[in-house]
Design an enzyme around this catalytic site. Structure first.
Site, PDB file in Angstrom:
ATOM      1  N   HIS A   1       0.821  -1.213   0.000  1.00  0.00           N
ATOM      2  CA  HIS A   1       0.000   0.000   0.000  1.00  0.00           C
ATOM      3  C   HIS A   1       0.856   1.264   0.000  1.00  0.00           C
ATOM      4  CE1 HIS A   1       0.263  -0.177   4.548  1.00  0.00           C
ATOM      5  NE2 HIS A   1       0.267   1.139   4.403  1.00  0.00           N
TER       6      HIS A   1
ATOM      7  N   ASP B   1       1.245  -7.756   2.267  1.00  0.00           N
ATOM      8  CA  ASP B   1       1.361  -6.314   2.046  1.00  0.00           C
ATOM      9  C   ASP B   1       2.833  -5.903   1.877  1.00  0.00           C
ATOM     10  OD1 ASP B   1       0.942  -3.623   1.837  1.00  0.00           O
ATOM     11  OD2 ASP B   1      -0.303  -3.448   3.629  1.00  0.00           O
TER      12      ASP B   1
ATOM     13  N   SER C   1       4.002   2.349   8.405  1.00  0.00           N
ATOM     14  CA  SER C   1       3.750   1.399   7.329  1.00  0.00           C
ATOM     15  C   SER C   1       5.036   1.136   6.567  1.00  0.00           C
ATOM     16  CB  SER C   1       2.694   1.943   6.363  1.00  0.00           C
ATOM     17  OG  SER C   1       1.426   1.961   6.963  1.00  0.00           O
TER      18      SER C   1
END
Length: 719
Positions: free
Chosen positions: A85, A221, A652
């Site tokens: 992402h 991810d 992230s």
């Protein structure tokens, strides 16, 4: 009795913080504040191994990826890992209907197949320094807030300039503890970053928005990029002659996995937290901000998803938009529920009672809490109005896009003979239009406009509705759909051909046509209302809050003088550490600390896009073709795990490291029950969610067949 209450509150808070492993700690200060505690918790490294300005250390392998994520170098040839992402925007920009890398994935099997990512940068921290004394020397409480800010601003500029003079580095001075301390950060920024690999979205985004902020997760991810440099290993713009970057350090990768209660730490760039807010601020977030943001975003997401489900083209156009909106929407829902669950506002009020007793006993800081309460009470109506304007009408895509013509209008009015400036504005608007219409679908925007128009008029206070918008509503008898239909029928900003034709023959006197365009009228009237009647009031009350929060933060550190305070996150490099651990979500619902590939197959549903499973992945699963990436104890592919590390947005892509500093996971999310950790940390519920690095390697090697990337990495076992 009151003094006994104060002692009890502070003692309980100290116990709470110690057991939680809460905090986002500055690497520069690890040796002073955290090294002993981390080593007692299980760390096998020294603080110098993690952060040093004198020799290669772990911080040299960690970077800012893009504008809001973290990444890490995993080879001596500039190979880096981050989240899928985090790379999503770059992958989308490189995608097309013919080459849909979002859906199908992408793998460069040779260096010349790696794809340049225009505009993508990565930044390595060279050093950080405490410059508090330089910034605050002679700056005292007798200065006005404006005087203080001006002095500090100029000093920060001077420090930054001096720090990088004669180098290619970039410097930033950042405030900590609400301006009680200041630190200098010096970065090296690389501009040639290329896409190396990305799994298909059915792996990299498995579970989609449905599973976002949730545990258990089964999302692969991750994405893979490479940094390129010039022949001297320095940053350079993209060139075919550039070479893979040789890093100062890179991370070793562990195949040992994690077990219950294992020590882990996260090294990265957490975005922004507000752990020391007063009760009035927490109430403002949960009772003013979040309800408006949640309602508006939820309406937009529902409409976008409905249309995306009907068309692959629309799905590709709106995938990034939906993901961006949904991320904040769901987070805020969880945040508000979490604060309510722990009775967060009341907890803050109890703390403030104890603080106030102490302040009165010391005969100082007695007006801090009353001043903050009054400021928030005055601020909230204006903040609500601002939220309604920005989250409803200015969230309509064509209205927001129409606002980009304001510079052209203003130049045409103020300087009509300046042909060069006018032409530049025309060119900029054309360029914006090309980017805008590439990912625009008018039927979505029309429906969104009608729905948000209704929300705006039903929610905002009447004094914050512009006269022009009121007149438009009355013209169509308050029919929201009719107003939306009129806007999209008459506005030139809905059609790129119509807009470009207008711009191709543009003369300064033509600005009047823009000012009569309904999309521009709505944008301009709302912006004028925002600028004239709202933003100045927000700035005034927020200024009072900021100056008072500086005193409140200083006072809290005196009030709890035995406590080690960590600074709020501000997208600077931090360490957070804790243990691998599951959690109890609610009565009779207890979650394990890891998930496996079994769960991917159990979630499979070919009729729901978020849960489609790739055929190749199913084949590998059925044949148990796991290579060396299966867990040594249960023989399964572990997909994700959770731990008590205190993380937030910006973390992230951060490396999750074991006691030896080896990479065991990629941080990518938090559990929904713990999203309130940006404001208040709950040790029983707050968990960071990480991709098990073995699943990442399994996908690269066995699924994608990109074993050459594995060969670049340094893999360790039984370490």
């Amino acid at each position: 009795m009151r003094n006994f209450f104060v002692v009890c509150v502070v003692a309980l808070m100290t116990i709470f913080n110690c057991s939680a492993k809460e905090g986002m700690w500055m690497p520069l200060l690890l040796q002073i504040f955290n090294e002993k505690d981390m080593q007692e918790a299980g760390l096998k490294l020294s603080a110098e191994d993690i952060y040093s300005v004198n020799h290669s250390c772990l911080k040299d392998a960690v970077m800012i990826f893009g504008g809001g994520c973290t990444g890490e170098v995993v080879s001596n040839e500039g190979l880096l890992l981050t989240n899928h992402h985090c790379g999503y925007g770059s992958i989308q920009r490189l995608s097309s209907i013919d080459y849909d890398y979002l859906t199908d994935g992408f793998w460069a099997m040779q260096r010349n197949e790696e794809l340049p990512c225009q505009g993508l940068t990565v930044s390595f921290l060279i050093r950080m320094d405490d410059v508090t004394n330089k910034v605050l020397d002679g700056v005292d409480d007798n200065l006005s807030q404006a005087e203080r800010e001006n002095i500090i601003k100029e000093r920060c500029k001077s420090i930054e300039k001096e720090a990088v003079e004669g180098t290619h580095y970039k410097a930033e001075v950042e405030p900590f503890f609400y301006g009680n301390e200041y630190y200098l950060f010096v970065y090296e920024v690389f501009k040639d970053v290329r896409l190396v690999g990305a799994p298909p979205s059915n792996i990299g985004k498995f579970g989609g928005d449905t599973d976002n902020w949730e545990w258990p997760r089964h999302t692969g991810d991750f994405s893979v990029f490479r940094i390129y440099a010039d022949n001297d290993n320095n940053p350079a713009e993209y060139s075919a002659d550039n070479k893979p970057y040789t890093p100062r350090n890179f991370l070793k990768i562990s195949l040992d996995g994690v077990k219950q209660d294992d020590f882990t730490f996260v090294f990265g760039y957490p975005g922004y937290t507000n752990e020391y807010l007063p009760a009035a601020a927490v109430a403002s977030i949960t009772e003013v901000d979040n309800p408006i943001l949640i309602d508006a975003a939820g309406k937009r997401i529902e409409i976008m998803k409905n249309y995306s489900a009907q068309s692959p083209t629309v799905r590709l156009q709106y995938a990034g938009k939906i993901a961006s909106i949904a991320n904040g929407w769901k987070k805020r829902i969880g945040e508000s529920l979490g604060i309510k669950r722990i009775d967060g506002v009341q907890q803050k009020l109890n703390y403030e009672d104890a603080f106030q007793d102490w302040a009165e006993s010391q005969n100082k800081y007695t007006n801090v809490i009353p001043t903050l309460n009054e400021a928030y009470e005055n601020l909230n109506p204006y903040k609500a109005a601002a939220r309604y304007i920005t989250q409803t009408m200015l969230a309509v895509e064509v209205i927001s896009f129409a606002g980009k013509s304001r510079k052209l209008v203003n130049t045409s009015i103020d300087d009509p003979k300046n042909k060069e400036a006018i032409q530049q504005n025309i060119n900029n608007l054309k360029s914006s239009a090309a980017a805008f219409f590439k990912n625009y679908y008018q039927p979505i925007d029309e429906e969104v406009c009608a729905v948000l128009l209704q929300m705006f008029f039903e929610g905002v206070s009447p004094e914050f509705i512009p006269e022009e918008l009121n007149d438009l509503m009355q013209r169509f008898d308050n029919d929201y759909v009719a107003v939306s239909d009129y806007l999209f029928d008459k506005s030139m900003f809905c059609n790129i051909e119509k807009l470009n034709n207008f711009l191709d023959t543009y003369k300064p006197s033509h600005y009047k046509k823009i000012t009569k365009d309904p999309a521009y009228i709505i944008y301009n009237s709302l912006l004028n209302m925002y600028n004239d009647d709202i933003i100045s009031e927000i700035a005034y009350y927020q200024g009072n809050i900021d100056s008072t929060m500086r005193l409140y933060m200083k006072a809290q550190r005196e009030f709890e003088s035995d406590k080690t305070f960590y600074p709020d996150a501000n997208f600077t490099l931090r360490i957070t550490y804790g243990y691998v651990d599951g959690f109890k979500a609610q009565d009779a619902i207890n979650y394990n600390y890891f998930t496996t590939l079994d769960g991917v197959m159990e979630k499979e549903n070919p009729d729901i896009y978020d849960y489609v499973v790739e055929d190749k992945l199913k084949e590998l699963y059925q044949n148990k073709d796991f290579g060396r990436y299966a867990d040594k104890e249960d023989g399964k592919i572990h997909t994700c795990f959770i731990a008590t590390n205190h993380t937030t947005g910006g973390n992230s892509g951060s490396p999750v490291l074991n006691a030896y500093g080896n990479l065991v996971g990629l941080n990518f999310d938090r559990n929904w029950q713990g999203t309130m950790s940006d404001i208040m940390y709950d040790p029983d519920k707050c968990r960071n969610i990480a991709l098990d690095i073995r699943y990442c390697l399994f996908i690269i090697d066995k699924f994608a067949g990109a074993s050459h990337l594995i060969d670049e990495m340094t893999i360790v076992e039984n370490y």
